[in-house]
Design a protein around this motif. Sequence first.
Motif, PDB file in Angstrom:
ATOM      1  N   GLU A  10       0.846  -1.196   0.000  1.00  0.00           N
ATOM      2  CA  GLU A  10       0.000   0.000   0.000  1.00  0.00           C
ATOM      3  C   GLU A  10       0.875   1.237   0.000  1.00  0.00           C
ATOM      4  N   LYS A  11       0.410   2.257  -0.729  1.00  0.00           N
ATOM      5  CA  LYS A  11       1.142   3.533  -0.745  1.00  0.00           C
ATOM      6  C   LYS A  11       0.130   4.663  -0.769  1.00  0.00           C
ATOM      7  N   ARG A  12       0.336   5.620   0.104  1.00  0.00           N
ATOM      8  CA  ARG A  12      -0.508   6.807   0.135  1.00  0.00           C
ATOM      9  C   ARG A  12       0.127   7.892  -0.724  1.00  0.00           C
ATOM     10  N   PHE A  13      -0.692   8.526  -1.530  1.00  0.00           N
ATOM     11  CA  PHE A  13      -0.270   9.629  -2.385  1.00  0.00           C
ATOM     12  C   PHE A  13      -1.002  10.884  -1.926  1.00  0.00           C
ATOM     13  N   ARG A  14      -0.376  12.019  -2.024  1.00  0.00           N
ATOM     14  CA  ARG A  14      -1.035  13.274  -1.630  1.00  0.00           C
ATOM     15  C   ARG A  14      -1.794  13.898  -2.793  1.00  0.00           C
ATOM     16  N   GLU A 104      -8.726   9.029  -0.399  1.00  0.00           N
ATOM     17  CA  GLU A 104      -8.373   9.053   1.020  1.00  0.00           C
ATOM     18  C   GLU A 104      -7.966  10.470   1.388  1.00  0.00           C
ATOM     19  N   ASP A 105      -8.717  11.071   2.298  1.00  0.00           N
ATOM     20  CA  ASP A 105      -8.454  12.448   2.715  1.00  0.00           C
ATOM     21  C   ASP A 105      -8.325  13.340   1.475  1.00  0.00           C
ATOM     22  N   GLU A 106      -7.197  14.025   1.330  1.00  0.00           N
ATOM     23  CA  GLU A 106      -7.006  14.896   0.172  1.00  0.00           C
ATOM     24  C   GLU A 106      -6.160  14.230  -0.908  1.00  0.00           C
ATOM     25  N   GLY A 107      -5.936  12.963  -0.775  1.00  0.00           N
ATOM     26  CA  GLY A 107      -5.132  12.228  -1.745  1.00  0.00           C
ATOM     27  C   GLY A 107      -5.770  10.909  -2.073  1.00  0.00           C
ATOM     28  N   CYS A 108      -4.927   9.875  -2.172  1.00  0.00           N
ATOM     29  CA  CYS A 108      -5.467   8.561  -2.470  1.00  0.00           C
ATOM     30  C   CYS A 108      -4.587   7.472  -1.878  1.00  0.00           C
ATOM     31  N   MET A 133       9.086  -0.176  -4.277  1.00  0.00           N
ATOM     32  CA  MET A 133      10.018   0.693  -4.995  1.00  0.00           C
ATOM     33  C   MET A 133       9.342   1.252  -6.249  1.00  0.00           C
ATOM     34  N   ILE A 134       8.578   0.416  -6.936  1.00  0.00           N
ATOM     35  CA  ILE A 134       7.878   0.846  -8.149  1.00  0.00           C
ATOM     36  C   ILE A 134       6.851   1.928  -7.806  1.00  0.00           C
ATOM     37  N   LEU A 135       6.069   1.735  -6.752  1.00  0.00           N
ATOM     38  CA  LEU A 135       5.073   2.746  -6.379  1.00  0.00           C
ATOM     39  C   LEU A 135       5.735   4.041  -5.922  1.00  0.00           C
ATOM     40  N   THR A 136       6.879   3.946  -5.275  1.00  0.00           N
ATOM     41  CA  THR A 136       7.619   5.152  -4.886  1.00  0.00           C
ATOM     42  C   THR A 136       8.115   5.881  -6.132  1.00  0.00           C
ATOM     43  N   ASP A 140       7.218   9.702  -7.621  1.00  0.00           N
ATOM     44  CA  ASP A 140       8.162  10.694  -8.153  1.00  0.00           C
ATOM     45  C   ASP A 140       7.672  11.241  -9.489  1.00  0.00           C
ATOM     46  N   VAL A 141       7.146  10.373 -10.343  1.00  0.00           N
ATOM     47  CA  VAL A 141       6.631  10.808 -11.648  1.00  0.00           C
ATOM     48  C   VAL A 141       5.422  11.718 -11.453  1.00  0.00           C
ATOM     49  N   VAL A 142       4.519  11.338 -10.551  1.00  0.00           N
ATOM     50  CA  VAL A 142       3.330  12.169 -10.284  1.00  0.00           C
ATOM     51  C   VAL A 142       3.763  13.543  -9.789  1.00  0.00           C
ATOM     52  N   GLU A 143       4.766  13.594  -8.941  1.00  0.00           N
ATOM     53  CA  GLU A 143       5.232  14.849  -8.376  1.00  0.00           C
ATOM     54  C   GLU A 143       5.767  15.810  -9.446  1.00  0.00           C
TER      55      GLU A 143
END
Length: 145
Positions: A10-14, A104-108, A133-136, A140-143
């Motif tokens: 699981e990974k949380r994104f903002r 989730e909240d203001e992200g996903c 590592m892939i989700l991290t 980075d790409v989303v950022e």
Amino acid sequence: MSEPVEVRVEKRFRHPRERVFDAFIDPAHVGDWLFHTPEGVMEKTDYEPHPGGAFAIFERRATGLARHFGRFVAVEYPDRIVFDFWVDEAPEEPTRVTVTFAVEDEGCLVVLTHDLAPAWADFAERSAAGWMMILTSLEDVVERT
């Protein structure tokens, strides 16, 4: 016949899930995150993210050419992506990967599950670390896009 071994990360994104989902299916940037390692050099990134579409991602690593293949089963915007996955070492044994994108909240929250074939059970921990590592790298790409 043994049951698959489920690997779950699981990974949380903002960022909103639509933005993260869009990055996941963007062929222009897939080589920056999917199966990308810090020391590797991408050699091929064919990526057709639609039901029935396929991918082939080859990266040159110190250990040789890492070849990853898949076929998309479902692409349900912005909720879920499902694909069958295999590496050149086991083309006869595709495994199922499911990725969900939840608000989730203001992200996903992105949840990735990979149903490993029982023969690959010893690689579950290593697979989980690889998917994280892939989700991290996806983050980075989303950022930056």
